[in-house]
Structure formats: C-alpha cells, structure tokens
Design an enzyme around this catalytic site. Structure first.
Site, PDB file in Angstrom:
ATOM      1  N   THR A 160       0.955  -1.140   0.013  1.00 17.64           N
ATOM      2  CA  THR A 160      -0.059   0.011  -0.128  1.00 17.64           C
ATOM      3  C   THR A 160       1.074   1.117  -0.075  1.00 17.64           C
ATOM      4  OG1 THR A 160      -1.798  -1.058   1.248  1.00 17.64           O
ATOM      5  CG2 THR A 160      -1.616   1.273   1.491  1.00 17.64           C
ATOM      6  N   ARG A 207     -14.487  -6.733   0.014  1.00 17.01           N
ATOM      7  CA  ARG A 207     -13.791  -6.149   1.229  1.00 17.01           C
ATOM      8  C   ARG A 207     -13.108  -4.968   1.158  1.00 17.01           C
ATOM      9  NH1 ARG A 207      -8.307  -4.683   2.735  1.00 17.01           N
ATOM     10  NH2 ARG A 207      -7.937  -5.125   4.907  1.00 17.01           N
ATOM     11  N   THR A 222      -0.319   1.936   6.794  1.00 12.89           N
ATOM     12  CA  THR A 222      -0.480   0.793   5.925  1.00 12.89           C
ATOM     13  C   THR A 222      -0.124  -0.450   6.960  1.00 12.89           C
ATOM     14  OG1 THR A 222       0.925  -0.555   4.488  1.00 12.89           O
ATOM     15  CG2 THR A 222       2.005   0.955   5.726  1.00 12.89           C
TER      16      THR A 222
HETATM   17  N1  ASP Z   1      -3.990  -1.289   4.934  1.00 12.04           N
HETATM   18  C1  ASP Z   1      -4.296  -1.819   3.454  1.00 12.04           C
HETATM   19  C2  ASP Z   1      -5.429  -2.735   3.559  1.00 12.04           C
HETATM   20  O1  ASP Z   1      -5.967  -3.380   4.688  1.00 12.04           O
HETATM   21  C3  ASP Z   1      -3.241  -3.263   3.206  1.00 12.04           C
HETATM   22  C4  ASP Z   1      -1.838  -2.679   3.378  1.00 12.04           C
HETATM   23  O2  ASP Z   1      -1.285  -1.557   3.996  1.00 12.04           O
HETATM   24  O3  ASP Z   1      -0.886  -3.452   2.926  1.00 12.04           O
HETATM   25  O4  ASP Z   1      -6.246  -2.585   2.678  1.00 12.04           O
END
Ligand code: ASP
Length: 329
Positions: free
Chosen positions: A189, A217, A240
């Site tokens: 992310t 989701r 993230t």
């Molecule tokens: N926070 C993001 C999510 O749950 C994933 C990530 O940060 O890698 O969609």
C-alpha cells in the site's frame, strides 16, 4: 525567501521485509522508485506549492510503479480482478475525498481528489464511483492494466492454499518455496504526508487492499480517520498494515487526537498508537506522519516498511528494513 519549514514522507507498505528477502537488484530498484516518488512531492513543496498537490504527485508516482500494491501492481481479488481504494485529506479545512472498490481509474488517488473537489460527498464506492470518475473524465484503464506477473502468481498460490485472503503479515515470516514470490512483495500500500510553506499538512493513501480479498472487502486506506487523516491542528497521517485492525483502532485519528487533547508530541502519539493500541489488538503495520512544526515520523511494528523522507537539510532518505537508511544526493 520563505524559510518556513517543509516536510515530506512517503511509504510503500509495511510487512515482513527482512534482509535477504529481496535480491540486491530488487532492493536498489525499490530504493530508486521511492526516491523518485519522494522527489515528485518535494519539488512541489520547494517551489512553494501546496501539500495537497505534493502528496497527490508522490502517490501518483507510486501508483504508476509496479513495485507497490496500488494502481499498476495492485493485488488480485479472489475472483482475479482488481478493486482499488484511495483517500486524500487536506489539513487546513479537513476537506477529504475517498474511493473504494473502483475498477478503472488509472490513478485512484486522483479519483479520491475528484470526489473531494467535484462532489458534495466524501466517499464513493464501486460501480457508482467508477461512473463518477468516468464522467469527470479521469484517465481510465481496462481492469487488467493493473496486472503484474508477480501479483498474479501470489493470487494463484493463495488460491492453491485454499484461497483465503492474505491477512496476517506475521504469518508470512518465511521465504516459502522456490516458485513463490518473496513474501515481502505481499505488501505495498502506498501513502504520502507533507507540510507546505504555508503551514498546511495533507495526507494521501492508495491500495489494492489484500491479496485474494472477497465480498467487496474494504480496508482502512479509504476510511477517513483510520488509514488517512490530516488536520493542521495536529498532523497528517497515512497508514499501512492489516486494515481490519487499523479500522478498529481508528489509528490515524487516534494519533491526531492524542496530540490535540492529551498534548502529546508527534513521536509519542505515533509510537503509543502503533506499539501499544494497535499491538494490543494484534494489529501489524505502520504509519508516516508530519506535523505543522516540521516533525516527521515513520513508525512501524513490522520488520520493515518501504519508506522515504526528507531530512531537515532537505536530503532524501530511503529505507526498506528496520535498520536501513540510504541517504541520496
Ligand atoms: N491497509 C491495507 C488494507 O488493509 C493493506 C496494506 O497496507 O498493505 O487494505
């Protein structure tokens, strides 16, 4: 000349990134991608531009890079397509925009900004959001434009293992079989936070979500106050990690609230939330944050986080692992 402080930090995802996981060539390509994305925002700040423009420019660069799980290089859903989430927020007036589960806008962060500036809403989702962004004439792509071989392999591997969404960064703490992509690639992310010469902060975050996600989701990234927050009275924050926990801990807003109401400094607020609140629930990940006094924080409870920041002298730094710090220029 205006000597008011400016500040900038970006991330490209937190996760199980331990030395040896990536080849030396991959590592230097990722450092370079981070440096270029940081530069894109920093140039705007140095020229006196707004923090909002700076965070958007950096996130666009990260979305265009196949290394990160946002835009090109986004993870696959269980059904084998891409559903993208993004949010942007301006600290001067707490204007915010977000999109979730969109399928065709080339740069979801531009989509989030379009919602902020050209609709009377904060968040649009799914096909309605797709339609709005098309009407706004933002550049569109076919859904398979976001494909990369690496993400396709992750999706297929995950399906072979039973198709469960890849939720737990902690479970990925091994190198896996020869044919598996490196675990570190499962995250990515992207986000940016900035302070401009006018004293305003802004935050932006963009993601493909988690591999093999199902049932539309949505994680923390597009939720204002969970994965993204900006308020000139406290800080700009982009998160993230395992989104379900970030939502339950309202991570980004909690950091800002501790600063405003409990008079915590940025570092203490970030550390308390990431190492105590989030950890107590079992949540893994990290945040980047800047405050109007120019402080910058990059805090994570995972072994690594792709990240870059500008130091007090304006020099760019990039890093992958916990102990990492590559200074450029
Ligand atoms: N926070 C993001 C999510 O749950 C994933 C990530 O940060 O890698 O969609």
């Amino acid at each position: 000349m205006n000597h008011a402080p400016i500040a900038m930090a970006i991330h490209g995802g937190a996760g199980v990134l331990t030395p040896g996981l990536l080849s030396a060539q991959d590592e230097s390509d990722i450092h370079e991608a981070l440096r270029l994305a940081l530069d894109a925002g920093q140039r705007i700040l140095e020229a006196g531009g707004s923090s909002l423009d700076a965070v958007e420019a950096s996130v666009v660069m990260l979305e265009e890079s196949p290394w990160f799980n946002a835009g090109k290089g986004a993870v696959f859903t269980d059904e084998g397509r891409h559903e993208l989430d993004a949010a942007i927020m301006r600290g001067s007036d707490r204007a915010a925009g977000a999109v979730a589960g969109v399928h065709h806008v080339r740069n979801p962060i531009r989509g989030a900004r379009a919602v902020m500036e050209h609709s009377e809403h904060v968040m649009l989702i799914g096909e309605g959001a797709d339609r709005f962004l098309e009407e706004r004439q933002l550049p569109q792509v076919a859904n398979d434009w976001y494909d990369t071989e690496l993400r396709r392999r992750q999706w297929q591997d995950n399906r072979l293992k039973g198709g469960t969404p890849n939720l737990e960064p902690s479970q990925a703490d091994h190198r896996g079989g020869q044919d598996e992509p490196p675990e570190g690639h499962k995250f990515g992310t992207v986000g940016a936070v900035a302070l401009d010469r006018h004293g305003h902060v802004a935050a932006a975050t963009s993601t493909g979500g988690i591999t093999n996600k199902r049932y539309s989701r949505v994680g923390d990234t597009p939720l204002i106050g969970a994965g993204t927050w900006a308020d000139d009275r406290s800080a700009a924050i982009s998160a993230t990690g395992h989104g379900e926990y970030f939502i339950r801990a309202a991570v980004a807003h909690d950091i800002a609230a501790r600063m405003r109401h409990a008079r915590k400094d940025l570092e203490t607020a970030c550390r308390d939330v990431v190492f105590q609140e989030l950890k107590a629930l079992g949540g893994q990940g990290g945040v980047i944050a800047v405050s109007p006094d120019g402080s910058t924080q990059l805090v994570f409870n995972t072994p690594g986080m792709y990240r870059a920041w500008r130091d007090g002298e304006g020099r760019p730094h990039t890093a992958i692992y916990a102990q990492d710090d590559r200074v450029h220029g």
